[in-house]
Motif scaffolding. Structure first.
Motif, PDB file in Angstrom:
ATOM      1  N   ASP A 158      26.106  41.464 108.668  1.00 52.54           N
ATOM      2  CA  ASP A 158      25.174  40.403 108.274  1.00 52.54           C
ATOM      3  C   ASP A 158      25.695  39.540 107.130  1.00 52.54           C
ATOM      4  OD1 ASP A 158      25.021  42.643 106.723  1.00 52.54           O
ATOM      5  OD2 ASP A 158      22.883  42.467 106.301  1.00 52.54           O
ATOM      6  N   THR A 162      28.121  32.970 107.074  1.00 47.98           N
ATOM      7  CA  THR A 162      27.031  32.366 106.329  1.00 47.98           C
ATOM      8  C   THR A 162      27.540  31.105 105.628  1.00 47.98           C
ATOM      9  OG1 THR A 162      25.643  32.649 104.398  1.00 47.98           O
ATOM     10  CG2 THR A 162      27.491  34.127 104.560  1.00 47.98           C
ATOM     11  N   ARG A 164      25.940  29.792 102.959  1.00 48.36           N
ATOM     12  CA  ARG A 164      25.194  29.561 101.739  1.00 48.36           C
ATOM     13  C   ARG A 164      26.014  29.522 100.452  1.00 48.36           C
ATOM     14  NH1 ARG A 164      24.165  35.008 100.020  1.00 48.36           N
ATOM     15  NH2 ARG A 164      22.629  34.407  98.478  1.00 48.36           N
ATOM     16  N   LEU A 226      34.295  43.200 102.527  1.00 47.30           N
ATOM     17  CA  LEU A 226      33.976  43.047 101.101  1.00 47.30           C
ATOM     18  C   LEU A 226      32.601  42.436 100.850  1.00 47.30           C
ATOM     19  CD1 LEU A 226      37.406  41.787  99.732  1.00 47.30           C
ATOM     20  CD2 LEU A 226      36.487  44.078  99.605  1.00 47.30           C
ATOM     21  N   ASN A 228      29.571  40.458  99.711  1.00 43.45           N
ATOM     22  CA  ASN A 228      29.331  39.524  98.606  1.00 43.45           C
ATOM     23  C   ASN A 228      30.317  39.678  97.449  1.00 43.45           C
ATOM     24  OD1 ASN A 228      28.418  41.971  97.762  1.00 43.45           O
ATOM     25  ND2 ASN A 228      26.378  41.302  97.181  1.00 43.45           N
ATOM     26  N   THR A 229      31.222  40.675  97.540  1.00 41.17           N
ATOM     27  CA  THR A 229      32.204  40.823  96.460  1.00 41.17           C
ATOM     28  C   THR A 229      33.499  40.056  96.755  1.00 41.17           C
ATOM     29  OG1 THR A 229      33.110  42.831  97.441  1.00 41.17           O
ATOM     30  CG2 THR A 229      31.365  43.146  95.838  1.00 41.17           C
ATOM     31  N   ILE A 232      35.009  38.033  93.993  1.00 41.30           N
ATOM     32  CA  ILE A 232      35.382  38.556  92.674  1.00 41.30           C
ATOM     33  C   ILE A 232      36.804  39.129  92.639  1.00 41.30           C
ATOM     34  CG2 ILE A 232      32.984  39.041  92.032  1.00 41.30           C
ATOM     35  CD1 ILE A 232      33.546  42.005  92.412  1.00 41.30           C
ATOM     36  N   PHE A 233      37.454  39.189  93.809  1.00 39.56           N
ATOM     37  CA  PHE A 233      38.809  39.732  93.833  1.00 39.56           C
ATOM     38  C   PHE A 233      39.843  38.616  93.907  1.00 39.56           C
ATOM     39  CE2 PHE A 233      36.352  43.183  95.926  1.00 39.56           C
ATOM     40  CZ  PHE A 233      36.599  44.177  94.990  1.00 39.56           C
ATOM     41  N   MET A 243      40.077  49.689 100.922  1.00 40.17           N
ATOM     42  CA  MET A 243      38.812  50.377 101.217  1.00 40.17           C
ATOM     43  C   MET A 243      38.892  51.276 102.448  1.00 40.17           C
ATOM     44  SD  MET A 243      36.006  47.548 100.414  1.00 40.17           S
ATOM     45  CE  MET A 243      34.747  48.541 101.161  1.00 40.17           C
TER      46      MET A 243
ATOM     47  N   PHE B 171      32.461  50.572  94.937  1.00 40.02           N
ATOM     48  CA  PHE B 171      32.330  49.291  95.625  1.00 40.02           C
ATOM     49  C   PHE B 171      30.874  49.023  96.006  1.00 40.02           C
ATOM     50  CE2 PHE B 171      31.914  46.946  99.561  1.00 40.02           C
ATOM     51  CZ  PHE B 171      32.506  45.752  99.202  1.00 40.02           C
ATOM     52  N   VAL B 174      28.834  47.990  92.974  1.00 40.54           N
ATOM     53  CA  VAL B 174      29.093  46.618  92.517  1.00 40.54           C
ATOM     54  C   VAL B 174      28.530  45.608  93.521  1.00 40.54           C
ATOM     55  CG1 VAL B 174      30.922  44.951  91.970  1.00 40.54           C
ATOM     56  CG2 VAL B 174      31.110  47.311  91.202  1.00 40.54           C
ATOM     57  N   SER B 175      28.732  45.904  94.794  1.00 42.76           N
ATOM     58  CA  SER B 175      28.249  45.000  95.839  1.00 42.76           C
ATOM     59  C   SER B 175      26.726  44.857  95.773  1.00 42.76           C
ATOM     60  CB  SER B 175      28.695  45.546  97.195  1.00 42.76           C
ATOM     61  OG  SER B 175      28.124  44.812  98.225  1.00 42.76           O
ATOM     62  N   LYS B 176      26.038  45.971  95.603  1.00 44.47           N
ATOM     63  CA  LYS B 176      24.559  45.930  95.518  1.00 44.47           C
ATOM     64  C   LYS B 176      24.122  45.210  94.242  1.00 44.47           C
ATOM     65  CE  LYS B 176      23.160  48.656  98.978  1.00 44.47           C
ATOM     66  NZ  LYS B 176      22.749  47.815 100.082  1.00 44.47           N
ATOM     67  N   LEU B 178      25.413  42.754  92.945  1.00 42.64           N
ATOM     68  CA  LEU B 178      25.516  41.305  93.112  1.00 42.64           C
ATOM     69  C   LEU B 178      24.426  40.738  94.016  1.00 42.64           C
ATOM     70  CD1 LEU B 178      29.397  41.010  93.558  1.00 42.64           C
ATOM     71  CD2 LEU B 178      28.078  40.303  91.577  1.00 42.64           C
ATOM     72  N   GLU B 179      23.691  41.628  94.661  1.00 39.89           N
ATOM     73  CA  GLU B 179      22.632  41.153  95.562  1.00 39.89           C
ATOM     74  C   GLU B 179      21.438  40.651  94.761  1.00 39.89           C
ATOM     75  OE1 GLU B 179      21.578  44.246  98.265  1.00 39.89           O
ATOM     76  OE2 GLU B 179      23.373  43.975  99.481  1.00 39.89           O
ATOM     77  N   GLU B 320      17.364  40.363  99.419  1.00 41.26           N
ATOM     78  CA  GLU B 320      18.667  39.782  99.774  1.00 41.26           C
ATOM     79  C   GLU B 320      18.648  39.329 101.236  1.00 41.26           C
ATOM     80  OE1 GLU B 320      21.348  39.059  98.096  1.00 41.26           O
ATOM     81  OE2 GLU B 320      22.849  38.814  99.689  1.00 41.26           O
ATOM     82  N   LYS B 321      18.061  40.179 102.093  1.00 42.36           N
ATOM     83  CA  LYS B 321      18.004  39.833 103.521  1.00 42.36           C
ATOM     84  C   LYS B 321      17.137  38.591 103.726  1.00 42.36           C
ATOM     85  CE  LYS B 321      18.855  44.389 105.490  1.00 42.36           C
ATOM     86  NZ  LYS B 321      18.658  45.507 104.589  1.00 42.36           N
ATOM     87  N   SER B 323      16.526  36.245 101.492  1.00 40.54           N
ATOM     88  CA  SER B 323      17.159  35.044 100.921  1.00 40.54           C
ATOM     89  C   SER B 323      18.305  34.538 101.805  1.00 40.54           C
ATOM     90  CB  SER B 323      17.656  35.310  99.507  1.00 40.54           C
ATOM     91  OG  SER B 323      18.731  36.194  99.541  1.00 40.54           O
ATOM     92  N   ARG B 324      18.868  35.433 102.612  1.00 36.58           N
ATOM     93  CA  ARG B 324      19.916  34.990 103.532  1.00 36.58           C
ATOM     94  C   ARG B 324      19.331  34.142 104.664  1.00 36.58           C
ATOM     95  NH1 ARG B 324      22.835  40.359 104.447  1.00 36.58           N
ATOM     96  NH2 ARG B 324      23.580  40.539 102.337  1.00 36.58           N
TER      97      ARG B 324
END
Lengths: 343, 350
Positions: A158, A162, A164, A226, A228-229, A232-233, A243, B171, B174-176, B178-179, B320-321, B323-324
């Protein structure tokens, strides 16, 4: 003189695309989650460029246009452009290896080894480099497909496709930069090939289509893994590989992948070396092959060693200024060659 | 021949460079896990666990060593622990990160920033919060695992059988983070004799541990996150209890907009009856028993959901879902007022 077959030409083009790690990293770091979608536009924009090259290099290779004084200047600029491309790739790859794989080794050592290797590749018959493409393509393609397969568990479906992220203007600027930079690398292959055969045209389209598939796959899998990250890389394509961890098995395969990435980029740099060497050979037929290869190597080594910018800043400014630097070489001059032939 | 030579040369580039500044294997300590306790004042106390290869191979002696170090920052505390080790600490095999609850409450952004930036660490390191000192947990000599850090690494394996928490790595955290407005659930571990157990789950928001939820509440959350593979539940029918094993479960979340935005969760489960000494199945029939099981699951889900909504902690990433799909339709109250319709369909497995 060795002749390049249509198959070799197609495979070379596909390998050049396959080695677009640096471009893909900059592209993802700038566009984030919208990169897969934007990369499709990038590939679509390549089509008119390819049509242009088909017209421009219909009967002659790049360095066959050298009758007028103005043309000679343009061709010298092309030589410099290829040297610059080689140095940029060497510099970035050396930084990458130093950051991730061998942090204790000084950067100049990588640059020196890469430069020597590429000079060796381009020595003798320049077209010999193109004949190696199939080996590199096979290794690269298998590696990319296998690593994508191993990453599949981490995909966050998902988060891809996108629109956005980021502002539209910078996204389109990145697309333009990406298209022009890839086109620049295609022009390097045209230092050896003209399109006076029907098979060559087919090879161009086939090579670019296969190559584009791998570029899209690389960008897609990195962003899917990755999420939403991605932004940042500095090296998102490689971070995605880090990963791979299939239930605590098969982890840390990225070191193996680094070998593959490196070998494909070395092939590309070897190609730029060979293109620059081919240019000098045609412009100054009396100069010895070893002499200008030495000159190119010194230039590449000097430009490849220093850290002008941090990795992140370098990739970011490449995306910002890439279009401006490559524009004359991939659009303006080919249009000139195209018009000249019509007359 | 030239092709072969060239290919060999290309592949030799890295190994040749590797000899430069190489660390001898005998002078290298392989780190398996890192823990953080709060030291005196603002200091961090790091515990770095390394393996003792000799003991691992011949099966005698202690298989690990813990090195402690204090520092004003994460990096400094790790460096100070390496001073005690006397060897080069290779962090690239680190697989467990344990954070003491007190530090978690103060904030963990510094820790995660350090772990993401340092290229020796991988982002797949499993994260847990420790109720007691991290040093104590990293000293639990399990009878099964050879190195205590492996207790943390095996959390994912434990959760597959008994989902009372979610395995989370650096990971994921950090990923969460940023949500949009998301909260993150991290298992809390405590020592249980020689082993460790998951006592509860910590919920992080904006880099700080803000709440603690029970294992049952965590399972209620995991249903909606489609993270339940297997589970055991106890249902009750007119005072008679019976045990049910969830053999397989799949949750499909659908986001829709009518007059307002809502989620529909369709959960399909395959169940088997594990204990029915009161003869519930015979007395009530399959259909009613399955309906009861579905109700029990639904109630577990809704209890957790309402609690999280009350606290405003969106561990489901609902916002997050939304807002997407509907970028302009979220605000600070979106999660609290969100409607989630849950449909559970249970099927008896033969």
């Amino acid at each position: 003189m060795k002749k390049i077959s249509s198959f070799e030409y197609a495979v070379t083009l596909a390998t050049v695309f396959l080695g677009s790690y640096i471009l893909a990293n900059g592209f993802i770091a700038e566009n984030g989650q919208s990169s897969p979608l934007m990369s499709m536009f990038l590939c679509a924009l390549l089509v008119p460029c390819l049509f242009l090259y088909l017209k421009a290099f219909r009967y002659a290779t790049l360095f066959d246009f050298k009758n007028k004084k103005g043309e000679k200047i343009i061709l010298w600029l092309y030589v410099l452009f290829f040297v610059f491309l080689a140095a940029y790739n060497v510099n970035t790859m050396a930084s990458f290896i130093k950051t991730y794989i061998l942090p204790q080794t000084p950067k100049y050592l990588f640059v020196l080894l890469f430069t020597l290797l590429c000079a060796f590749m381009a020595s003798g018959e320049g077209k010999g480099v193109l004949k190696l493409a199939a080996v590199f393509f096979l290794i690269g393609a298998v590696s990319e497909i296998v690593s994508t397969f191993m990453l599949r568990e981490k995909f966050m479906w998902d988060t891809v496709l996108t629109f956005r992220e980021g502002n539209n203007l910078s996204a389109w600027r990145n697309v333009l930069s990406g298209t022009l930079m890839l086109s620049g690398e295609i022009v390097a292959v045209n230092a050896f090939v003209s399109f006076n055969e029907k098979k060559r045209k087919k090879a161009l389209w086939l090579g670019c289509a296969v190559g584009a598939f791998f570029v899209l796959l690389l960008i897609f899998r990195s962003v899917a893994a990755l999420g939403n990250t991605s932004k940042i890389f500095t090296w998102p394509t490689f971070e995605a590989l880090r990963m791979v961890d299939s239930r605590n098995n098969l982890s840390r395969i990225e070191t193996t992948s680094a070998f593959v990435i490196l070998s494909i980029v070395i092939f590309k740099v070897g190609l730029f070396f060979a293109s620059a060497a081919e240019g000098i050979k045609k412009l100054c037929p009396n100069v010895k092959n070893t002499l200008f290869l030495f000159a190119i190597s010194v230039l590449v080594f000097s430009l490849g060693c220093p850290d002008f910018l941090s990795g992140e800043a370098l990739l970011s400014s490449t995306m910002k200024w890439g279009a401006l630097v490559t524009l004359p070489f991939v659009l303006i001059f080919p249009i000139y060659f195209c018009l000249k032939k019509r007359k | 021949m030239k092709k072969v030579t060239l290919c060999i040369m290309v592949f030799l580039v890295l190994p040749l460079c590797g000899c430069f500044g190489a660390e001898d294997i005998n002078d290298t300590a392989i780190v398996m896990g890192v823990g953080f306790d709060s030291g005196e004042g603002e200091y961090y106390k790091s515990i770095v666990q390394t393996v003792v290869p000799g003991a691992l191979s011949d099966g005698g002696g202690k298989t690990y060593s813990n090195f402690e170090g204090d520092g004003k920052s994460i990096g400094e505390s790790i460096l100070n622990s390496s001073l005690k080790c006397g060897k080069y600490m290779n962090m690239s095999h680190t697989s467990a990160l344990l954070i003491n609850e007190k530090i978690a409450e103060k904030g963990v952004n510094e820790i995660f920033d350090y772990f993401m930036r340092d290229k020796e660490f991988h982002s797949t390191i499993t994260v847990a919060v420790s109720e007691e000192s991290a040093g104590k947990i990293l000293d639990c000599e399990s009878k099964i695992e050879k190195v205590p850090a492996s207790n943390i690494i095996s959390l994912g394996r434990r959760f597959r059988e008994n989902p009372v928490g979610e395995e989370i790595n650096v990971f994921d955290f950090v990923s969460k983070s940023l949500e949009k407005n998301s909260a993150i659930m991290v298992p809390i571990v405590k020592s249980a004799g020689d082993d460790i157990s998951v006592s509860a789950n910590a919920v992080f928001k904006d880099g700080k541990m803000v709440a603690k939820i029970s294992n049952n509440e965590a399972r209620g959350i995991l249903w909606l996150k489609n993270k339940i593979e297997k589970a055991d539940i106890t249902a009750q029918m007119e005072g008679a209890t019976f045990d049910v094993r969830i053999e397989k479960s799949r949750t499909k979340l659908t986001l829709s907009e009518d007059e307002e935005i809502y989620f529909t969760a369709d959960i399909d489960t395959d169940v088997s009856i594990k204990r029915d000494d009161k003869g519930v199945l015979n007395a009530w029939g399959e259909e009613k028993v399955l309906a009861k099981i579905s109700d029990t699951i639904k109630s577990e889900i809704l209890t957790s959901l309402h609690k999280m909504q009350e606290m405003g902690l969106d561990v489901y990433s609902f916002e997050e879902k939304i807002s997407r799909k509907y970028p302009d339709k979220t605000n600070n109250e979106t999660f609290k007022n969100l409607k989630v319709y849950v449909n559970v369909n249970s099927k008896l497995r033969d």
